[in-house]
Design a protein around this motif. Structure first.
Motif, PDB file in Angstrom:
ATOM      1  N   THR A   1     139.789  66.091  31.608  1.00 22.20           N
ATOM      2  CA  THR A   1     139.887  67.451  30.739  1.00 22.20           C
ATOM      3  C   THR A   1     138.923  68.268  31.508  1.00 22.20           C
ATOM      4  OG1 THR A   1     140.228  66.271  28.653  1.00 22.20           O
ATOM      5  CG2 THR A   1     139.255  68.466  28.730  1.00 22.20           C
ATOM      6  N   VAL A   2     139.433  69.673  31.975  1.00 25.87           N
ATOM      7  CA  VAL A   2     138.411  70.609  32.581  1.00 25.87           C
ATOM      8  C   VAL A   2     138.554  71.535  31.406  1.00 25.87           C
ATOM      9  CG1 VAL A   2     138.370  72.234  34.528  1.00 25.87           C
ATOM     10  CG2 VAL A   2     139.632  70.182  34.857  1.00 25.87           C
ATOM     11  N   THR A   3     137.171  72.026  31.199  1.00 26.03           N
ATOM     12  CA  THR A   3     136.641  72.878  30.358  1.00 26.03           C
ATOM     13  C   THR A   3     136.100  74.358  30.926  1.00 26.03           C
ATOM     14  OG1 THR A   3     136.070  71.370  28.880  1.00 26.03           O
ATOM     15  CG2 THR A   3     135.518  73.628  28.391  1.00 26.03           C
TER      16      THR A   3
ATOM     17  N   ALA B   1     132.737  79.417  34.500  1.00 29.37           N
ATOM     18  CA  ALA B   1     132.490  77.869  34.832  1.00 29.37           C
ATOM     19  C   ALA B   1     133.544  76.927  34.559  1.00 29.37           C
ATOM     20  CB  ALA B   1     131.198  77.565  34.039  1.00 29.37           C
ATOM     21  N   ALA B   2     133.538  75.998  35.326  1.00 30.36           N
ATOM     22  CA  ALA B   2     134.507  74.889  34.996  1.00 30.36           C
ATOM     23  C   ALA B   2     133.710  73.378  34.944  1.00 30.36           C
ATOM     24  CB  ALA B   2     135.453  74.714  36.139  1.00 30.36           C
ATOM     25  N   HIS B   3     134.036  72.631  34.016  1.00 28.49           N
ATOM     26  CA  HIS B   3     133.441  71.217  33.747  1.00 28.49           C
ATOM     27  C   HIS B   3     134.611  70.498  33.907  1.00 28.49           C
ATOM     28  CE1 HIS B   3     130.526  68.304  32.946  1.00 28.49           C
ATOM     29  NE2 HIS B   3     131.330  67.979  31.972  1.00 28.49           N
ATOM     30  N   ALA B   4     134.634  69.210  34.721  1.00 26.81           N
ATOM     31  CA  ALA B   4     135.560  68.503  34.774  1.00 26.81           C
ATOM     32  C   ALA B   4     134.909  67.086  34.136  1.00 26.81           C
ATOM     33  CB  ALA B   4     136.072  68.033  35.962  1.00 26.81           C
ATOM     34  N   GLU B   5     135.686  66.243  33.374  1.00 29.42           N
ATOM     35  CA  GLU B   5     135.290  64.980  32.660  1.00 29.42           C
ATOM     36  C   GLU B   5     136.543  64.176  32.706  1.00 29.42           C
ATOM     37  OE1 GLU B   5     135.136  66.129  27.990  1.00 29.42           O
ATOM     38  OE2 GLU B   5     133.370  66.457  28.998  1.00 29.42           O
ATOM     39  N   PRO B   6     136.136  62.856  32.729  1.00 28.39           N
ATOM     40  CA  PRO B   6     137.380  61.972  32.653  1.00 28.39           C
ATOM     41  C   PRO B   6     137.834  61.899  31.052  1.00 28.39           C
ATOM     42  CG  PRO B   6     135.405  60.664  32.739  1.00 28.39           C
ATOM     43  CD  PRO B   6     135.086  62.094  32.726  1.00 28.39           C
TER      44      PRO B   6
ATOM     45  N   THR C   1     140.216  67.942  40.702  1.00 24.20           N
ATOM     46  CA  THR C   1     140.848  67.969  39.132  1.00 24.20           C
ATOM     47  C   THR C   1     140.628  69.466  38.870  1.00 24.20           C
ATOM     48  OG1 THR C   1     139.940  65.698  38.771  1.00 24.20           O
ATOM     49  CG2 THR C   1     140.389  67.247  36.785  1.00 24.20           C
ATOM     50  N   ILE C   2     139.483  70.166  39.215  1.00 21.31           N
ATOM     51  CA  ILE C   2     139.312  71.271  38.688  1.00 21.31           C
ATOM     52  C   ILE C   2     140.450  72.413  39.520  1.00 21.31           C
ATOM     53  CG2 ILE C   2     137.667  73.389  39.015  1.00 21.31           C
ATOM     54  CD1 ILE C   2     135.440  71.562  38.418  1.00 21.31           C
ATOM     55  N   ASP C   3     140.532  72.078  40.678  1.00 19.56           N
ATOM     56  CA  ASP C   3     141.593  72.685  41.523  1.00 19.56           C
ATOM     57  C   ASP C   3     143.038  72.591  40.975  1.00 19.56           C
ATOM     58  OD1 ASP C   3     142.496  74.293  43.703  1.00 19.56           O
ATOM     59  OD2 ASP C   3     143.468  72.643  44.555  1.00 19.56           O
ATOM     60  N   ALA C   4     143.344  71.332  40.518  1.00 25.98           N
ATOM     61  CA  ALA C   4     144.809  71.142  39.742  1.00 25.98           C
ATOM     62  C   ALA C   4     144.762  71.880  38.376  1.00 25.98           C
ATOM     63  CB  ALA C   4     144.683  69.604  39.613  1.00 25.98           C
ATOM     64  N   ALA C   5     143.823  71.841  37.669  1.00 27.92           N
ATOM     65  CA  ALA C   5     143.642  72.528  36.581  1.00 27.92           C
ATOM     66  C   ALA C   5     143.923  74.161  36.603  1.00 27.92           C
ATOM     67  CB  ALA C   5     142.359  72.334  35.700  1.00 27.92           C
ATOM     68  N   LEU C   6     143.386  74.780  37.607  1.00 27.00           N
ATOM     69  CA  LEU C   6     143.485  76.143  38.181  1.00 27.00           C
ATOM     70  C   LEU C   6     144.858  76.303  38.532  1.00 27.00           C
ATOM     71  CD1 LEU C   6     140.511  76.780  40.247  1.00 27.00           C
ATOM     72  CD2 LEU C   6     141.047  77.875  37.875  1.00 27.00           C
TER      73      LEU C   6
ATOM     74  N   ALA D   1     154.002  59.752  36.816  1.00 25.86           N
ATOM     75  CA  ALA D   1     154.601  58.767  37.713  1.00 25.86           C
ATOM     76  C   ALA D   1     155.056  59.096  39.013  1.00 25.86           C
ATOM     77  CB  ALA D   1     155.710  57.951  36.888  1.00 25.86           C
ATOM     78  N   GLY D   2     155.397  60.294  39.156  1.00 33.25           N
ATOM     79  CA  GLY D   2     155.554  60.767  40.586  1.00 33.25           C
ATOM     80  C   GLY D   2     154.238  61.063  41.182  1.00 33.25           C
ATOM     81  N   GLY D   3     153.070  60.986  40.671  1.00 38.68           N
ATOM     82  CA  GLY D   3     151.781  61.490  41.238  1.00 38.68           C
ATOM     83  C   GLY D   3     151.623  62.809  41.492  1.00 38.68           C
ATOM     84  N   HIS D   4     151.910  63.592  40.469  1.00 40.21           N
ATOM     85  CA  HIS D   4     151.812  65.301  40.228  1.00 40.21           C
ATOM     86  C   HIS D   4     150.963  65.348  39.017  1.00 40.21           C
ATOM     87  CE1 HIS D   4     155.790  64.657  42.207  1.00 40.21           C
ATOM     88  NE2 HIS D   4     155.224  65.594  43.126  1.00 40.21           N
ATOM     89  N   TRP D   5     150.121  66.428  39.435  1.00 36.39           N
ATOM     90  CA  TRP D   5     149.249  66.552  38.114  1.00 36.39           C
ATOM     91  C   TRP D   5     149.831  67.812  37.327  1.00 36.39           C
ATOM     92  CZ3 TRP D   5     144.659  65.009  36.760  1.00 36.39           C
ATOM     93  CH2 TRP D   5     143.884  64.514  37.668  1.00 36.39           C
ATOM     94  N   GLY D   6     149.787  67.709  35.977  1.00 42.65           N
ATOM     95  CA  GLY D   6     150.245  68.688  35.044  1.00 42.65           C
ATOM     96  C   GLY D   6     148.893  68.821  34.176  1.00 42.65           C
ATOM     97  N   GLY D   7     149.084  70.139  33.594  1.00 42.87           N
ATOM     98  CA  GLY D   7     147.982  70.422  32.710  1.00 42.87           C
ATOM     99  C   GLY D   7     148.380  71.222  31.499  1.00 42.87           C
ATOM    100  N   ILE D   8     147.859  70.895  30.320  1.00 43.14           N
ATOM    101  CA  ILE D   8     148.155  71.835  29.028  1.00 43.14           C
ATOM    102  C   ILE D   8     146.904  72.153  28.448  1.00 43.14           C
ATOM    103  CG2 ILE D   8     148.838  71.582  26.692  1.00 43.14           C
ATOM    104  CD1 ILE D   8     150.277  68.865  27.376  1.00 43.14           C
TER     105      ILE D   8
END
Length: 157
Positions: A89-91, A70-75, A52-57, A109-116
């Protein structure tokens, strides 16, 4: 530079060049390094957290950003594997940026990460540029001070 050029001008150019090189190096360091400290909410397994952290980057945090402290991941609300939407959410804590930069991660639905990200790319780019300039100026001032000390010790001999 000509041989007749005063030494102080050559020194000033060298100090300015050192400042530019160190400022640019700082910029590259911030863009190329991963977060120094990576933490996970207990509800996430270590593998899922790091993914998740890698995807957020890659998909959420703007490409131009200051050094990541720092990076902190939470559901998120849609954290179950069979749900779509806000999965995590990655902070991020960034050097020189006030507050934190949360990135809401989505799994489509396509199995891809996206982030805002909660901060605009232009704001983070401005902080990045400001930190690189500050490092360059600090390096130039330190080099100038060291140069003066060396000059004084040579003259006192």
């Amino acid at each position: 530079m000509s041989p007749r050029e005063p030494g102080s001008r050559r020194d000033a150019r060298g100090i300015a060049l050192l400042g530019v090189v160190l400022g640019a190096s700082w910029l590259v360091l911030g863009l190329a390094t991963r977060p120094i400290d990576q933490t996970c909410d207990p509800a996430l397994t270590r593998d899922v957290c790091l993914e998740t952290i890698d995807a957020a980057l890659r998909r959420g945090l703007p490409a131009v950003h200051p050094l990541l402290l720092a990076a902190h991941a939470e559901p998120g609300p849609a954290a179950r594997p069979d749900q779509f939407g806000h999965r995590a959410t990655v902070t991020f804590s960034l050097l020189g940026v006030p507050g934190t930069v949360p990135v809401r991660m989505f799994f489509d639905a396509g199995g891809h990460w996206g982030g805002i990200a909660d901060r605009q790319a232009t704001e983070l780019a401005a902080w990045t540029t400001a930190s690189a300039i500050a490092v360059g100026i600090a390096a130039a001032v330190a080099a100038a001070g060291a140069g003066r000390l060396v000059g004084r010790s040579r003259r006192s001999r």
